[in-house]
Design an enzyme around this catalytic site. Structure first.
Site, PDB file in Angstrom:
ATOM      1  N   ARG A   1       0.908  -1.128   0.115  1.00  0.00           N
ATOM      2  CA  ARG A   1       0.176   0.044  -0.160  1.00  0.00           C
ATOM      3  C   ARG A   1       0.913   1.343   0.064  1.00  0.00           C
ATOM      4  O   ARG A   1       0.321   2.464   0.447  1.00  0.00           O
ATOM      5  CB  ARG A   1      -1.110  -0.132   1.210  1.00  0.00           C
ATOM      6  N   LEU A   2       2.007   1.073  -0.259  1.00  0.00           N
ATOM      7  CA  LEU A   2       2.827   2.312  -0.418  1.00  0.00           C
ATOM      8  C   LEU A   2       2.701   3.115  -1.772  1.00  0.00           C
ATOM      9  O   LEU A   2       3.875   3.102  -2.500  1.00  0.00           O
ATOM     10  CB  LEU A   2       4.151   2.053  -0.135  1.00  0.00           C
TER      11      LEU A   2
END
Length: 211
Positions: free
Chosen positions: A172-173
């Site tokens: 999720r970066l």
């Protein structure tokens, strides 16, 4: 291409999807809201993107047409999973000229022109047979002639003041770059990530529950 030119970047991304054989890369979610404050979203097809904005065509008597007449603001979203890319666009809405609508109308398949002429988009219909009968009746009335563009079938353009580019990354970066237009110039800002979960990492326990 200038690094601070979001329209040029969108064009490059879109062409890459076309070149990769992505199915219907022009599909975009269109979100609108009328004076009642109730939002509505649906998919439409992008027909042109340039420095003026993002254009599509519709029956302006439809729900989206009525909402944009009441509140000339809209949001668009594209998602291309092949490269894990998303583009979000917010802006004002303007009508395109009748000449622009005429030019595009002439390029549509003849059957699509008959359908658009016979349908009152978003209004209630007793049954599908009723609509099919309207199309057949219009064909008989025109006696082999092509239907003229109805004055309610027009092009609309979303003139962007915000464009966000989102690129999927592990854990999720995700990479998020927001372009905001002020006094005719675009300025870029980085945003902290929060977005779609990479589909290849979704586990059974993370899937939505229905019912």
């Amino acid at each position: 291409m200038k690094a601070d030119d979001p329209i040029a970047r969108f064009t490059r991304w879109f062409r890459q999807e076309v070149g990769a054989g992505t199915n219907s890369p022009e599909t975009m979610a269109l979100a609108t809201c009328g004076i009642d404050g109730i939002p509505s979203v649906r998919y439409v097809l992008l027909k042109q993107a340039d420095e003026r904005g993002f254009s599509f065509y519709t029956d302006i008597r439809s729900l989206k047409g009525r909402q944009m007449a009441q509140n000339p603001r809209a949001a668009l979203a594209f998602y291309w999973p092949r490269r894990g890319r998303q583009v979000r666009i917010d802006g004002s809405v303007e009508r395109m000229t009748a000449n622009e609508a005429d030019e595009y109308w002439a390029t549509r398949p003849i059957d699509s022109r008959f359908s658009a002429s016979a349908s009152h988009q978003s209004h209630r219909l007793k049954n599908r047979e009723q609509l099919v009968a309207r199309v057949a009746q219009l064909r008989r009335e025109l006696k082999g002639k092509e239907p003229v563009r109805p004055n309610y079938w027009l092009g609309l353009r979303v003139v962007p003041d915000r464009i966000e580019f989102w690129v999927r990354a592990p854990f999720r970066l995700h990479q998020r770059e927001l372009f905001m237009r002020n006094a005719g110039r675009w300025r870029k800002t980085l945003l902290q990530p929060l977005g779609l979960v990479p589909i290849e990492t979704v586990l059974h326990r993370n899937r939505p529950v229905f019912g």
